[in-house]
Scaffold this motif. Structure first.
Motif, PDB file in Angstrom:
ATOM      1  N   ARG A   8     117.880  57.912 -21.388  1.00  0.00           N
ATOM      2  CA  ARG A   8     118.950  56.941 -21.324  1.00  0.00           C
ATOM      3  C   ARG A   8     120.110  57.385 -22.221  1.00  0.00           C
ATOM      4  O   ARG A   8     119.906  58.126 -23.191  1.00  0.00           O
ATOM      5  N   VAL A  48     121.491  57.306 -33.878  1.00  0.00           N
ATOM      6  CA  VAL A  48     120.468  56.258 -33.992  1.00  0.00           C
ATOM      7  C   VAL A  48     119.179  56.691 -33.295  1.00  0.00           C
ATOM      8  O   VAL A  48     118.076  56.480 -33.806  1.00  0.00           O
ATOM      9  N   TYR A  83     117.541  59.516 -35.454  1.00  0.00           N
ATOM     10  CA  TYR A  83     116.985  58.923 -36.665  1.00  0.00           C
ATOM     11  C   TYR A  83     115.742  58.093 -36.368  1.00  0.00           C
ATOM     12  O   TYR A  83     114.721  58.200 -37.044  1.00  0.00           O
ATOM     13  N   SER A  89     112.051  58.876 -37.632  1.00  0.00           N
ATOM     14  CA  SER A  89     111.519  57.857 -38.524  1.00  0.00           C
ATOM     15  C   SER A  89     110.166  57.333 -38.065  1.00  0.00           C
ATOM     16  O   SER A  89     109.259  57.111 -38.863  1.00  0.00           O
ATOM     17  N   SER A  90     110.047  57.144 -36.755  1.00  0.00           N
ATOM     18  CA  SER A  90     108.827  56.512 -36.251  1.00  0.00           C
ATOM     19  C   SER A  90     107.615  57.432 -36.344  1.00  0.00           C
ATOM     20  O   SER A  90     106.481  56.955 -36.296  1.00  0.00           O
ATOM     21  N   PHE A 122     104.528  55.090 -26.738  1.00  0.00           N
ATOM     22  CA  PHE A 122     105.366  54.082 -27.379  1.00  0.00           C
ATOM     23  C   PHE A 122     106.795  54.579 -27.592  1.00  0.00           C
ATOM     24  O   PHE A 122     107.768  53.912 -27.243  1.00  0.00           O
ATOM     25  N   LYS A 182     108.712  55.888 -24.074  1.00  0.00           N
ATOM     26  CA  LYS A 182     108.994  54.839 -23.082  1.00  0.00           C
ATOM     27  C   LYS A 182     110.382  54.231 -23.302  1.00  0.00           C
ATOM     28  O   LYS A 182     111.093  53.920 -22.346  1.00  0.00           O
ATOM     29  N   GLY A 183     110.750  54.072 -24.552  1.00  0.00           N
ATOM     30  CA  GLY A 183     112.019  53.450 -24.875  1.00  0.00           C
ATOM     31  C   GLY A 183     113.210  54.357 -24.660  1.00  0.00           C
ATOM     32  O   GLY A 183     114.350  53.910 -24.672  1.00  0.00           O
ATOM     33  N   SER A 205     104.406  51.805 -35.550  1.00  0.00           N
ATOM     34  CA  SER A 205     105.603  52.512 -35.091  1.00  0.00           C
ATOM     35  C   SER A 205     106.850  51.645 -35.233  1.00  0.00           C
ATOM     36  O   SER A 205     107.928  52.135 -35.593  1.00  0.00           O
ATOM     37  N   PHE A 206     106.689  50.363 -34.967  1.00  0.00           N
ATOM     38  CA  PHE A 206     107.811  49.442 -35.127  1.00  0.00           C
ATOM     39  C   PHE A 206     108.281  49.410 -36.579  1.00  0.00           C
ATOM     40  O   PHE A 206     109.463  49.593 -36.882  1.00  0.00           O
ATOM     41  N   SER A 238     109.849  52.770 -37.745  1.00  0.00           N
ATOM     42  CA  SER A 238     111.155  53.167 -37.229  1.00  0.00           C
ATOM     43  C   SER A 238     112.308  52.448 -37.927  1.00  0.00           C
ATOM     44  O   SER A 238     113.443  52.906 -37.866  1.00  0.00           O
ATOM     45  N   ILE A 239     112.003  51.318 -38.600  1.00  0.00           N
ATOM     46  CA  ILE A 239     113.080  50.668 -39.344  1.00  0.00           C
ATOM     47  C   ILE A 239     113.007  50.936 -40.852  1.00  0.00           C
ATOM     48  O   ILE A 239     113.958  50.696 -41.572  1.00  0.00           O
ATOM     49  N   LEU A 266     115.706  53.335 -42.592  1.00  0.00           N
ATOM     50  CA  LEU A 266     117.117  53.018 -42.391  1.00  0.00           C
ATOM     51  C   LEU A 266     117.937  53.253 -43.661  1.00  0.00           C
ATOM     52  O   LEU A 266     119.046  53.782 -43.615  1.00  0.00           O
ATOM     53  N   LEU A 309     125.130  48.742 -35.551  1.00  0.00           N
ATOM     54  CA  LEU A 309     123.868  49.387 -35.904  1.00  0.00           C
ATOM     55  C   LEU A 309     122.679  48.540 -35.462  1.00  0.00           C
ATOM     56  O   LEU A 309     121.702  49.045 -34.890  1.00  0.00           O
ATOM     57  N   GLN A 363     122.279  48.796 -31.667  1.00  0.00           N
ATOM     58  CA  GLN A 363     121.715  50.091 -31.249  1.00  0.00           C
ATOM     59  C   GLN A 363     120.225  50.185 -31.574  1.00  0.00           C
ATOM     60  O   GLN A 363     119.429  50.699 -30.779  1.00  0.00           O
ATOM     61  N   MET A 364     119.866  49.705 -32.754  1.00  0.00           N
ATOM     62  CA  MET A 364     118.472  49.815 -33.167  1.00  0.00           C
ATOM     63  C   MET A 364     117.566  48.882 -32.372  1.00  0.00           C
ATOM     64  O   MET A 364     116.488  49.274 -31.940  1.00  0.00           O
ATOM     65  N   ASP A 405     118.075  47.827 -29.457  1.00  0.00           N
ATOM     66  CA  ASP A 405     118.043  48.406 -28.130  1.00  0.00           C
ATOM     67  C   ASP A 405     117.006  49.510 -28.033  1.00  0.00           C
ATOM     68  O   ASP A 405     116.140  49.504 -27.158  1.00  0.00           O
ATOM     69  N   PHE A 406     117.087  50.443 -28.964  1.00  0.00           N
ATOM     70  CA  PHE A 406     116.188  51.599 -28.944  1.00  0.00           C
ATOM     71  C   PHE A 406     114.729  51.185 -29.094  1.00  0.00           C
ATOM     72  O   PHE A 406     113.858  51.586 -28.329  1.00  0.00           O
ATOM     73  N   ILE A 407     114.476  50.356 -30.104  1.00  0.00           N
ATOM     74  CA  ILE A 407     113.092  50.023 -30.436  1.00  0.00           C
ATOM     75  C   ILE A 407     112.467  49.086 -29.407  1.00  0.00           C
ATOM     76  O   ILE A 407     111.326  49.279 -28.977  1.00  0.00           O
ATOM     77  N   LYS A 423     113.403  48.380 -26.231  1.00  0.00           N
ATOM     78  CA  LYS A 423     113.337  48.880 -24.854  1.00  0.00           C
ATOM     79  C   LYS A 423     111.961  49.455 -24.544  1.00  0.00           C
ATOM     80  O   LYS A 423     111.440  49.288 -23.440  1.00  0.00           O
ATOM     81  N   GLY A 424     111.382  50.141 -25.537  1.00  0.00           N
ATOM     82  CA  GLY A 424     110.093  50.781 -25.316  1.00  0.00           C
ATOM     83  C   GLY A 424     108.926  49.822 -25.333  1.00  0.00           C
ATOM     84  O   GLY A 424     107.824  50.176 -24.934  1.00  0.00           O
ATOM     85  N   MET A 425     109.180  48.587 -25.772  1.00  0.00           N
ATOM     86  CA  MET A 425     108.075  47.646 -25.902  1.00  0.00           C
ATOM     87  C   MET A 425     108.060  46.592 -24.804  1.00  0.00           C
ATOM     88  O   MET A 425     107.043  45.962 -24.560  1.00  0.00           O
TER      89      MET A 425
END
Lengths: 193, 193
Positions: free
Chosen positions: A143, A149, A152, A156-157, A184, A187-188, B153-154, B157-158, B161, B177, B180-181, B183-185, B187-189
């Motif tokens: 995407r 972002v 990072y 990070s994950s 995980f 997929k995003g 993972s959630f 990923s934060i 930061l 920010l 974007q974050m 959205d990224f995180i 979307k996969g869940m």
DNA sequence: GTCTATAATTCGATAGAC
DNA sequence: GTCTATCGAATTATAGAC
């Protein structure tokens, strides 16, 4: 009833203490006590505490960097490369969890020149990941998102895997872990149009 | 030409040094030198270096914990709650980046009893996140995944930061920010059936 | 290869003058 | 509120006997 120290047992003990207390807060006496010897004895195995940190950090850092270079220079597609990066991280982290812990948390205690070398290495690693993600967006495998972002968040994950692995008492199937994590994270990022 | 130290300027300087060199490697003399005073002067502002760490860590830890409790006990749906958690993290991190850095990296140097209190606090935070993600799967707002891997993972990923924000020289729009974050995180869940 | 003993340095913190 | 002076403890590392 072997009381003798092997270099391997010394390294293992030092790494565990570095993780639990931090490099700076772990004294040579702490390590010696855990091995039931006197602190002076340890200097048969290393030149200095500082050199020990340097050796351990760069040994694992080079493995990450070399592994990623091979992925980067392969003919896999961008999203296949990202999966391979997750796999590389899971394999190295489950194989050397305490050394990865040192890599993530204690590089600040390298001496100045070496710290810069470390940051160059890490910067190069991050740039390769950024490139791969950017290419994935270009060919529309991924995407369209903010590149910084995404890079990072991806890094990070997977960075904290070591702490989870150590806390779990290493009772994890690395293959299953790699599958779950790839699933995980990727997929995003994938494009579903 | 005011040379006088305010408590605020002292805290700010200490936090920056703690981030750059680590808590243990930063001496009272380091902080004093940066403020152009003698080390003894600093003891007009704190009782001890140890107490300073304790105050700073728990001040921000409590903010995270209280903020999450409010989200947890709200009537938002699970995925809305996750978005609110990302938002909470972005707001606290952009407001107090160096204090968050201390929270993530230096809690090991709390004294033993306080370290346990910190870990209890963090465990409670993680459990609330785990609950929310589990509920999201139950009501099928989120995909079915391994709960531990998803939670880890959630959170992971934060967590980093702060380092990105500090490196960027804080030249980031917090609202963008957060968008974007999330959205990224998320979307996969999310569940897309 | 491990010990005892100790050198050299550094650190957190306090006492007391101004 | 800031300084000078310093104490006492802790730390890395070495010397030299066994």
């Amino acid at each position: 009833m072997e009381r003798k120290i092997t270099r391997e047992r010394f390294i293992e003990t030092a790494l565990e203490l570095f993780h639990n207390k931090g490099f700076k807060a772990t004294t040579m006496r702490d390590i010696a006590k855990a091995l039931q010897v006197e602190a002076a004895t340890l200097y048969n195995y290393i030149r200095s505490k500082q050199q020990l940190l340097d050796d351990l950090v760069f040994e694992i850092a080079d493995q990450f960097h070399d592994g990623l270079s091979n992925i980067y220079n392969s003919s896999y597609s961008p999203s296949e490369k990202l999966k391979a990066i997750v796999d590389l991280n899971v394999r190295l982290t489950t194989a050397y969890p305490y050394q990865v812990a040192l890599l993530v948390g204690e590089w600040k205690h390298l001496e100045e020149v070496r710290q810069q070398a470390f940051l160059d290495n890490r910067g190069s690693y991050e740039q390769m990941v950024r490139d791969i993600i950017g290419q994935g967006m270009e060919v529309q495998e991924l995407r369209t998102m903010d590149l910084e972002v995404a890079t990072y968040s991806f890094l990070s994950s997977i960075r904290w895997l070591f702490s989870w692995y150590i806390e779990q008492g290493s009772a994890v199937n690395p293959v299953e872990l790699e599958k779950q994590m790839s699933d995980f994270i990727l997929k995003g990022m994938q494009n579903n149009d």
